[in-house]
Design an enzyme around this catalytic site. Structure first.
Site, mmCIF file in Angstrom:
data_model
loop_
_atom_site.group_PDB
_atom_site.id
_atom_site.type_symbol
_atom_site.label_atom_id
_atom_site.label_comp_id
_atom_site.label_asym_id
_atom_site.label_seq_id
_atom_site.Cartn_x
_atom_site.Cartn_y
_atom_site.Cartn_z
ATOM 1 N N LYS A 199 -34.723 -8.227 46.897
ATOM 2 C CA LYS A 199 -35.364 -9.079 45.902
ATOM 3 C C LYS A 199 -34.318 -9.610 44.923
ATOM 4 C CE LYS A 199 -38.859 -9.123 42.312
ATOM 5 N NZ LYS A 199 -39.855 -8.398 41.544
ATOM 6 N N GLU A 205 -26.333 -0.860 47.878
ATOM 7 C CA GLU A 205 -26.443 -0.408 49.261
ATOM 8 C C GLU A 205 -26.610 -1.584 50.220
ATOM 9 O OE1 GLU A 205 -28.134 0.687 46.635
ATOM 10 O OE2 GLU A 205 -28.677 2.810 46.813
ATOM 11 N N GLY A 256 -41.083 -5.085 44.133
ATOM 12 C CA GLY A 256 -40.391 -4.643 45.347
ATOM 13 C C GLY A 256 -41.264 -3.789 46.244
ATOM 14 N N ARG A 257 -41.949 -2.792 45.665
ATOM 15 C CA ARG A 257 -42.733 -1.871 46.502
ATOM 16 C C ARG A 257 -44.078 -2.467 46.911
ATOM 17 N NH1 ARG A 257 -41.591 -0.124 41.515
ATOM 18 N NH2 ARG A 257 -43.227 0.248 40.003
ATOM 19 N N GLU A 342 -42.728 5.838 42.274
ATOM 20 C CA GLU A 342 -41.982 4.844 41.488
ATOM 21 C C GLU A 342 -42.954 4.091 40.562
ATOM 22 O OE1 GLU A 342 -39.632 1.214 43.068
ATOM 23 O OE2 GLU A 342 -38.088 2.734 42.884
ATOM 24 N N HIS A 373 -46.580 22.908 62.031
ATOM 25 C CA HIS A 373 -45.607 23.915 62.462
ATOM 26 C C HIS A 373 -44.452 24.028 61.487
ATOM 27 C CE1 HIS A 373 -47.665 24.459 66.302
ATOM 28 N NE2 HIS A 373 -47.975 23.191 66.145
ATOM 29 N N LYS A 511 -27.891 4.281 38.680
ATOM 30 C CA LYS A 511 -27.132 3.140 39.207
ATOM 31 C C LYS A 511 -25.928 2.850 38.314
ATOM 32 C CE LYS A 511 -30.965 0.460 41.204
ATOM 33 N NZ LYS A 511 -31.754 -0.767 41.058
#
Ligand code: F6P
Length: 542
Positions: A199, A205, A256-257, A342, A373, A511
């Site tokens: 965005k 990254e 963003g999410r 978030e 399990h 950050k």
């Protein structure tokens, strides 16, 4: 001043505390079923594409009445309208929050013309890549992180039945080169399409992986970056500076999410095609309509959001586990972690005042039956009560290559999967008394222990709450509705808590510190560092 009242100023907040002390704390789901023969009918609900059974939760008519009173007090309906109308409810960034506009039919939501034009352009590009006879593309490498990765990656995995066998989608997110390197192994630049999704187009990254991918592309003799690299971003200028000219833009009012419905959904559209992408949007829109129109008492996102408040703020449960019984949904818990934690992991109200009550629970989980399990032991017998959300899919879709005996076997396995799903919620609720444990044979148990001691190890408290969501099949439409259900449920609890569910300042500090530490990892400069960070950095450099 926030337009809406805080939950702890509502008379129903106090009444809920009182109700919890008197009856809520001791509520036993097993007794509730005995007293209420129609409890399943009473506490289950068909919403668009999603059936929900809430009956195994610690809730009764009085609790619901008070929770609905709380929703009224905090003006949940007005808050919901502010969302759909495009009011700047993300007030710390001065932005509207309009992911619902991205899936509304033409003309039915703000910014409709821009949205439709952007969708048409993105879908046309997606179909041109998907048409392998013309594009020659066999592999799509999607580079993005957080909201620019989790949604598309989760949806593409869930809808594998709709992806041609000749097309491979790869998702790279981590700045760790061990994410990108194995993806590039064996790829041919001439048949690979890269999509760089960010965005802001400033995320460390993503930019690092995109640069590395570009270097690989050129090193392998790739030509025509303009054709093989596309960007999805709201910062087209930065993408152009990076050297990407095929850009699909979106707007600051798409968080963003909440962005998989926008051009960030490009890899989904490439994977499943334009019509299926539209079906995903339509499923989400159907849930939007349900959320906007259904009365609060029969509104599934509202009920789930209020139940979350009941568990978090009155029972004091700090976590919720999600168990999708469909391997295609194995990334759903990771997606939901960002969506919920978030959004609602906040410590101040909209006016910046500290909260005196808890907000986002820890959301975690794993696909069933694998989770059984691993950590289900703790869900059944641990000291913490953790509400569980089971997701069952009635009809499997294994793909056209599965037929004959294999199909018969996999269908049988699906029946086993569903039986496991039902059994776990039943076991959590029913539990097992020590008397029942004594009465049972336990061939693997030690013969040296007294039967009553052994029985205490082998008994289960029960009364552990769970919700079961059920889809007829995992289709673009049902998945769209399921995701929208979660989005709105997170909105509801955030609205009750009077927090801004749409900013994420909490990720900024790390950050900034990373940017200041990065050169020190080369220079070794320890000036002004705390002793722990200095010690760790020194070891890494040694
Ligand atoms: O983790 C913080 C965050 O800003 C998320 O909210 C976002 O989804 C992610 O980083 C990626 O951001 P971008 O799409 O701008 O690269």
């Amino acid at each position: 001043m926030s337009l809406f009242p805080r939950c702890d100023s509502s008379p129903h907040w106090a009444a809920l505390h009182n109700h919890f002390q008197h009856t809520g704390a001791a509520f036993d789901v097993r007794q509730a079923f005995a007293a209420e023969p129609d409890r399943f009918q009473r506490w289950s609900l068909q919403a668009p594409e999603v059936f929900a059974d809430l009956s195994k939760n610690r809730i009764d008519a009085k609790t619901l009445e008070l929770l609905l009173g709380l929703a009224k007090d905090v003006q949940l309906e007005a808050q919901r309208e502010a969302l759909f109308n495009g009011d700047p409810i993300n007030h710390t960034e001065g932005r509207a929050v309009l992911h619902t506009a991205l899936r509304a039919p033409a003309g039915q939501a703000p910014f409709s013309d821009e949205v439709q034009a952007s969708l048409d352009r993105m879908l046309a590009f997606a179909d041109s890549v998907r048409d392998q006879a013309i594009s020659g593309i066999t592999d799509v490498v999607h580079i993005g992180i957080g909201g620019s990765d989790l949604g598309p990656a989760m949806v593409v995995q869930a809808l594998q039945a709709y992806v041609p066998a000749t097309l491979k989608l790869h998702f790279v997110s981590n700045v760790d080169g061990h994410d990108l390197a194995p993806v590039l192994r064996g790829l041919n630049p001439a048949t690979t399409q890269f999509v760089v999704a960010s965005k802001t187009f400033t995320t460390q990254e993503t930019l690092a992986n995109a640069q590395a991918a570009k270097a690989w592309f050129l090193q392998q003799g790739g030509t025509d970056i303009a054709r093989h690299f596309a960007a999805t971003t709201s910062n087209a200028k930065a993408a152009a500076e990076f050297g990407i000219t095929t850009t699909f833009a979106f707007w600051d009012w798409v968080g963003g999410r909440y962005s998989l419905w926008s051009v960030i959904g490009l890899p989904i559209a490439i994977a499943v095609g334009a019509e299926n992408f539209k079906a995903l949007l339509a499923g989400a829109h159907a849930m939007d309509q349900h959320f906007r129109i259904a009365p609060l008492a029969t509104n599934l996102p509202v009920l789930l959001g209020l139940l979350d408040v009941w568990y978090r703020n009155f029972h004091g449960f700090t976590s919720r586990s999600v168990a999708p019984y469909h391997q295609g949904l194995r990334r759903l818990p990771a997606y939901l972690q960002q969506l919920e934690m978030e959004s609602n992991g906040k410590g101040v109200d909209r006016d910046g005042q500290p909260l005196g009550y808890g907000t986002s629970p820890v959301v975690w989980g794993e696909a069933g039956t694998n989770g059984q399990h691993a950590y289900f032991q703790m869900l059944h017998q641990g000291t913490d009560v953790i509400p569980v959300e089971f997701i069952a899919v009635k009809t499997p879709q294994f793909g056209a290559h599965v037929s004959g005996e294999l199909l018969t076997r996999l269908q049988d396995q699906h029946t086993k999967l569903l039986a496991n799903c039902l059994a776990q919620s039943q076991a959590l609720m029913q539990g097992k008394t020590a008397e029942a444990a004594v009465a049972e044979s336990a061939p693997t148990a030690s013969k040296d222990l007294a039967p009553d001691v052994l029985a205490r190890h082998r008994s289960f408290p029960g009364n552990r709450p769970s919700t079961t969501l059920m889809l007829e099949a995992l289709t673009p439409a049902s998945l769209g509705a399921l995701i929208a259900l979660y989005e709105h449920r997170v909105f509801v609890s955030g609205a009750v808590w009077n927090i801004n569910s749409f900013d994420q300042w909490g990720v900024e500090l790390g950050k900034a510190l990373c940017n200041s530490l990065l050169p020190r990892l080369t220079s070794g400069d320890l000036t002004g560092l705390d002793a722990s960070t200095a010690g760790l950095l020194t070891r890494l450099k040694r």
